[in-house]
Design a protein around this motif. Structure first.
Motif, short mmCIF file in Angstrom:
data_model
loop_
_atom_site.label_atom_id
_atom_site.label_comp_id
_atom_site.label_asym_id
_atom_site.label_seq_id
_atom_site.Cartn_x
_atom_site.Cartn_y
_atom_site.Cartn_z
N LYS A 6 9.91 15.66 -15.88
CA LYS A 6 9.85 15.88 -14.43
C LYS A 6 10.79 17.00 -14.04
O LYS A 6 11.73 17.34 -14.78
CB LYS A 6 10.21 14.60 -13.66
CG LYS A 6 9.09 13.57 -13.61
CD LYS A 6 9.49 12.40 -12.74
CE LYS A 6 8.34 11.41 -12.58
NZ LYS A 6 7.23 11.94 -11.80
N PHE A 40 9.09 16.22 -9.08
CA PHE A 40 7.72 16.72 -9.18
C PHE A 40 7.30 16.73 -10.64
O PHE A 40 8.13 16.86 -11.54
CB PHE A 40 7.63 18.13 -8.58
CG PHE A 40 7.88 18.15 -7.08
CD1 PHE A 40 6.83 18.00 -6.19
CD2 PHE A 40 9.16 18.28 -6.58
CE1 PHE A 40 7.05 18.00 -4.82
CE2 PHE A 40 9.41 18.27 -5.23
CZ PHE A 40 8.35 18.13 -4.34
N ASP A 41 6.00 16.61 -10.86
CA ASP A 41 5.49 16.52 -12.23
C ASP A 41 5.47 17.85 -12.96
O ASP A 41 5.53 17.89 -14.19
CB ASP A 41 4.08 15.93 -12.22
CG ASP A 41 4.08 14.45 -11.83
OD1 ASP A 41 5.11 13.79 -12.05
OD2 ASP A 41 3.06 13.98 -11.29
N THR A 42 5.36 18.96 -12.22
CA THR A 42 5.30 20.27 -12.87
C THR A 42 6.26 21.24 -12.21
O THR A 42 6.64 21.07 -11.04
CB THR A 42 3.88 20.87 -12.79
OG1 THR A 42 3.57 21.19 -11.42
CG2 THR A 42 2.84 19.89 -13.34
N GLU A 45 4.69 22.91 -9.08
CA GLU A 45 4.77 22.10 -7.86
C GLU A 45 6.18 22.17 -7.28
O GLU A 45 6.36 22.27 -6.06
CB GLU A 45 4.41 20.65 -8.16
CG GLU A 45 2.94 20.42 -8.48
CD GLU A 45 2.66 18.98 -8.87
OE1 GLU A 45 1.67 18.42 -8.37
OE2 GLU A 45 3.44 18.42 -9.68
N ALA A 46 7.17 22.10 -8.15
CA ALA A 46 8.56 22.14 -7.71
C ALA A 46 8.88 23.48 -7.05
O ALA A 46 9.58 23.53 -6.03
CB ALA A 46 9.49 21.89 -8.89
N VAL A 48 6.82 25.53 -5.49
CA VAL A 48 6.19 25.58 -4.17
C VAL A 48 7.00 24.76 -3.17
O VAL A 48 7.27 25.18 -2.05
CB VAL A 48 4.74 25.05 -4.24
CG1 VAL A 48 4.17 24.88 -2.83
CG2 VAL A 48 3.86 26.02 -5.03
N ALA A 49 7.40 23.58 -3.60
CA ALA A 49 8.15 22.68 -2.72
C ALA A 49 9.50 23.26 -2.30
O ALA A 49 9.92 23.11 -1.16
CB ALA A 49 8.36 21.33 -3.41
N TYR A 57 7.78 16.59 2.44
CA TYR A 57 7.50 15.76 1.26
C TYR A 57 8.02 14.33 1.35
O TYR A 57 7.54 13.47 0.63
CB TYR A 57 8.10 16.43 0.02
CG TYR A 57 7.39 17.70 -0.34
CD1 TYR A 57 6.29 17.71 -1.17
CD2 TYR A 57 7.82 18.92 0.20
CE1 TYR A 57 5.62 18.88 -1.48
CE2 TYR A 57 7.16 20.10 -0.10
CZ TYR A 57 6.06 20.07 -0.94
OH TYR A 57 5.40 21.24 -1.23
#
Length: 212
Positions: A6, A40-42, A45-46, A48-49, A57
């Motif tokens: 993660k 986050f799983d990827t 994704e992290a 972007v967040a 979120y």
């Protein structure tokens, strides 16, 4: 099966950034009041967040699409923001466990304990709820309290932590807290209303640690 990797985004911490392990994330948020972070799983994704807002979120800023019907949502209604919310997180079962309480509306962290060695999520939820009750009584607040754990709510009602966790030298401090919590429940009266947080309707509880 290997543990899924993660990535952790820290929007408010020291320092902020994207971290590849929970240990690195913990170092960046330890001692930071009101730290803001989520897993986050990827890495994509992290990334972007990290360029968005924490509120997009967690809790009130983001709700997963509900599987409930409009009639069911109407019946449940909206959460009472004049309240506090409590939650716990455990890395393993048993594993390192911590819990906290936050203001439901502002997400300000009101208290936080842990991490404790060889704890479970249910124990953490129980301790968080009792801590919240004691906190509200101490400051003479008439706010209600939310928990997303029916198990913890049941234990509090029975004034007993019915965990199957075995006491060891490593979790001695944790069991001391459990005894103190049970003693507090036996010796104190309170008028605080305890309510179940409706995750399916409202999204994750504001005190969520963001590690799902």
């Amino acid at each position: 099966m290997a543990k899924k990797e993660k990535f952790y985004v820290v929007w408010f911490g020291n320092p902020t950034g994207i971290f590849g392990s929970w240990e690195e994330c913990l170092l960046s948020i330890k001692g930071v009041k009101g730290a803001k972070y989520k897993s986050f799983d990827t890495f994509a994704e992290a990334k972007v967040a990290y360029n968005k807002e924490y509120e997009d979120y967690i809790g009130k800023g983001k709700k997963k699409k509900s599987s409930l019907t409009p009639e069911e949502l109407k019946k449940i209604g909206e959460p009472n923001l004049y309240s506090i919310s409590v939650d716990a997180a455990s890395s393993g079962n048993p594993g390192k466990m911590e819990y906290r309480g936050v203001d439901t509306q502002t997400h300000e962290e009101l208290f936080r304990q842990g991490p404790f060695q060889q704890g479970t999520n249910n124990v953490g939820e129980f301790l968080a709820l009792v801590h919240g009750l004691a906190y509200l009584k101490q400051i003479k607040s008439d706010r209600m309290i939310y928990s997303d754990s029916r198990i913890a709510m049941g234990w509090v009602k029975r004034k007993k932590c019915n965990t199957k966790l075995k006491a060891t030298s490593k979790n001695k401090k944790l069991f001391e807290l459990i005894s103190r919590a049970e003693k507090w429940l036996r010796e104190n009266n309170y008028s605080t209303v305890i309510m179940k947080w409706e995750t399916k309707a409202w999204g994750e509880i504001p005190a969520d640690f963001g590690r799902k």
